[in-house]
Design a protein around this motif. Structure first.
Motif, PDB file in Angstrom:
ATOM      1  N   PRO A  29       0.801  -1.230   0.000  1.00  0.00           N
ATOM      2  CA  PRO A  29       0.000   0.000   0.000  1.00  0.00           C
ATOM      3  C   PRO A  29       0.829   1.274   0.000  1.00  0.00           C
ATOM      4  O   PRO A  29       0.367   2.316  -0.448  1.00  0.00           O
ATOM      5  N   ASP A  30       2.060   1.209   0.504  1.00  0.00           N
ATOM      6  CA  ASP A  30       2.866   2.419   0.615  1.00  0.00           C
ATOM      7  C   ASP A  30       3.099   3.092  -0.729  1.00  0.00           C
ATOM      8  O   ASP A  30       3.430   4.279  -0.781  1.00  0.00           O
ATOM      9  N   CYS A  50      -9.666  10.291  -3.284  1.00  0.00           N
ATOM     10  CA  CYS A  50      -8.386   9.667  -3.582  1.00  0.00           C
ATOM     11  C   CYS A  50      -7.422   9.984  -2.450  1.00  0.00           C
ATOM     12  O   CYS A  50      -7.302  11.161  -2.051  1.00  0.00           O
ATOM     13  N   THR A  51      -6.733   8.971  -1.961  1.00  0.00           N
ATOM     14  CA  THR A  51      -5.790   9.113  -0.859  1.00  0.00           C
ATOM     15  C   THR A  51      -4.376   8.872  -1.356  1.00  0.00           C
ATOM     16  O   THR A  51      -4.101   7.845  -1.977  1.00  0.00           O
ATOM     17  N   ARG A  52      -3.496   9.832  -1.090  1.00  0.00           N
ATOM     18  CA  ARG A  52      -2.136   9.762  -1.587  1.00  0.00           C
ATOM     19  C   ARG A  52      -1.268   8.886  -0.692  1.00  0.00           C
ATOM     20  O   ARG A  52      -1.358   8.982   0.526  1.00  0.00           O
ATOM     21  N   PRO A  53      -0.377   8.113  -1.292  1.00  0.00           N
ATOM     22  CA  PRO A  53       0.542   7.308  -0.464  1.00  0.00           C
ATOM     23  C   PRO A  53       1.644   8.155   0.165  1.00  0.00           C
ATOM     24  O   PRO A  53       2.229   7.761   1.165  1.00  0.00           O
ATOM     25  N   ALA A  99      -3.766   3.229  -7.931  1.00  0.00           N
ATOM     26  CA  ALA A  99      -2.874   3.719  -8.978  1.00  0.00           C
ATOM     27  C   ALA A  99      -1.488   3.879  -8.374  1.00  0.00           C
ATOM     28  O   ALA A  99      -1.342   4.282  -7.219  1.00  0.00           O
ATOM     29  N   ALA A 100      -0.479   3.573  -9.173  1.00  0.00           N
ATOM     30  CA  ALA A 100       0.895   3.627  -8.665  1.00  0.00           C
ATOM     31  C   ALA A 100       1.294   5.063  -8.340  1.00  0.00           C
ATOM     32  O   ALA A 100       1.196   5.943  -9.186  1.00  0.00           O
ATOM     33  N   TYR A 101       1.659   5.307  -7.097  1.00  0.00           N
ATOM     34  CA  TYR A 101       2.327   6.511  -6.604  1.00  0.00           C
ATOM     35  C   TYR A 101       1.461   7.751  -6.442  1.00  0.00           C
ATOM     36  O   TYR A 101       1.587   8.465  -5.444  1.00  0.00           O
ATOM     37  N   VAL A 102       0.637   8.098  -7.424  1.00  0.00           N
ATOM     38  CA  VAL A 102      -0.105   9.356  -7.352  1.00  0.00           C
ATOM     39  C   VAL A 102      -1.561   9.145  -7.723  1.00  0.00           C
ATOM     40  O   VAL A 102      -1.911   8.200  -8.422  1.00  0.00           O
ATOM     41  N   CYS A 103      -2.400  10.071  -7.227  1.00  0.00           N
ATOM     42  CA  CYS A 103      -3.789  10.061  -7.650  1.00  0.00           C
ATOM     43  C   CYS A 103      -3.851  10.529  -9.104  1.00  0.00           C
ATOM     44  O   CYS A 103      -3.371  11.624  -9.418  1.00  0.00           O
ATOM     45  N   PRO A 104      -4.445   9.742  -9.982  1.00  0.00           N
ATOM     46  CA  PRO A 104      -4.450  10.123 -11.397  1.00  0.00           C
ATOM     47  C   PRO A 104      -5.344  11.321 -11.658  1.00  0.00           C
ATOM     48  O   PRO A 104      -6.406  11.467 -11.046  1.00  0.00           O
ATOM     49  N   ASP A 105      -4.913  12.193 -12.577  1.00  0.00           N
ATOM     50  CA  ASP A 105      -5.727  13.344 -12.958  1.00  0.00           C
ATOM     51  C   ASP A 105      -7.037  12.910 -13.618  1.00  0.00           C
ATOM     52  O   ASP A 105      -8.065  13.548 -13.445  1.00  0.00           O
ATOM     53  N   THR A 106      -6.927  11.837 -14.368  1.00  0.00           N
ATOM     54  CA  THR A 106      -8.130  11.254 -14.948  1.00  0.00           C
ATOM     55  C   THR A 106      -8.523  10.079 -14.048  1.00  0.00           C
ATOM     56  O   THR A 106      -8.053   9.962 -12.941  1.00  0.00           O
ATOM     57  N   LEU A 107      -9.376   9.236 -14.484  1.00  0.00           N
ATOM     58  CA  LEU A 107      -9.773   8.060 -13.714  1.00  0.00           C
ATOM     59  C   LEU A 107      -8.979   6.841 -14.161  1.00  0.00           C
ATOM     60  O   LEU A 107      -9.465   5.712 -14.086  1.00  0.00           O
ATOM     61  N   ASP A 108      -7.761   7.060 -14.580  1.00  0.00           N
ATOM     62  CA  ASP A 108      -6.924   6.010 -15.138  1.00  0.00           C
ATOM     63  C   ASP A 108      -6.191   5.253 -14.035  1.00  0.00           C
ATOM     64  O   ASP A 108      -4.968   5.322 -13.936  1.00  0.00           O
ATOM     65  N   TYR A 109      -6.940   4.552 -13.217  1.00  0.00           N
ATOM     66  CA  TYR A 109      -6.363   3.725 -12.162  1.00  0.00           C
ATOM     67  C   TYR A 109      -5.849   2.409 -12.759  1.00  0.00           C
ATOM     68  O   TYR A 109      -6.314   1.954 -13.799  1.00  0.00           O
ATOM     69  N   ASP A 110      -4.908   1.804 -12.044  1.00  0.00           N
ATOM     70  CA  ASP A 110      -4.273   0.594 -12.564  1.00  0.00           C
ATOM     71  C   ASP A 110      -5.089  -0.671 -12.279  1.00  0.00           C
ATOM     72  O   ASP A 110      -5.107  -1.603 -13.093  1.00  0.00           O
TER      73      ASP A 110
END
Length: 122
Positions: A29-30, A50-53, A99-110
């Protein structure tokens, strides 16, 4: 393998509350931003939070600010979305996603969960 499983949806009257859960496995999760998103019937999917790591801070959509709260239980590898003062317009399928590392500007989650239905109706 990364897996997200939502639960906790259901039918609730306007003004009521629900707590959604998202059990996560298979990743650290980190390094991932965690988002809650929803899709109402006939509408496009939208971001709820969205919660940032990096610092654990959470951004909320204006439509849910002050009513929805994100939280995490690291021991259970589970994140939650507490939803209070629910309105009919909160109806939809709710998804958790990462999503890896950052909250995406779009809804492009992994990665996405399968979703859980929330219906707010009298």
């Amino acid at each position: 393998q990364l897996q997200l499983v939502e639960s906790g949806g259901g039918l609730v009257q306007p003004g009521g509350s629900l707590r959604l859960s998202c059990a996560a496995s298979g990743f650290t999760p980190d390094y991932y931003a965690i988002g809650w998103l929803r899709q109402a019937p006939g509408k496009e999917r939208e971001g709820v939070s969205c919660t940032r790591p990096s610092d654990g801070s959470t951004d909320y959509a204006n439509s849910v600010k002050g009513r929805f709260t994100f939280s995490v239980d690291n021991a259970r590898n589970t994140v939650y979305l507490q939803m209070n003062s629910l309105k009919p317009e909160d109806t939809g399928v709710y998804y958790c996603a990462v999503a890896a590392y950052v909250c995406p500007d779009t809804l492009d989650y992994d990665y996405w969960g399968q979703g859980t239905q929330v219906t707010v109706s009298s």
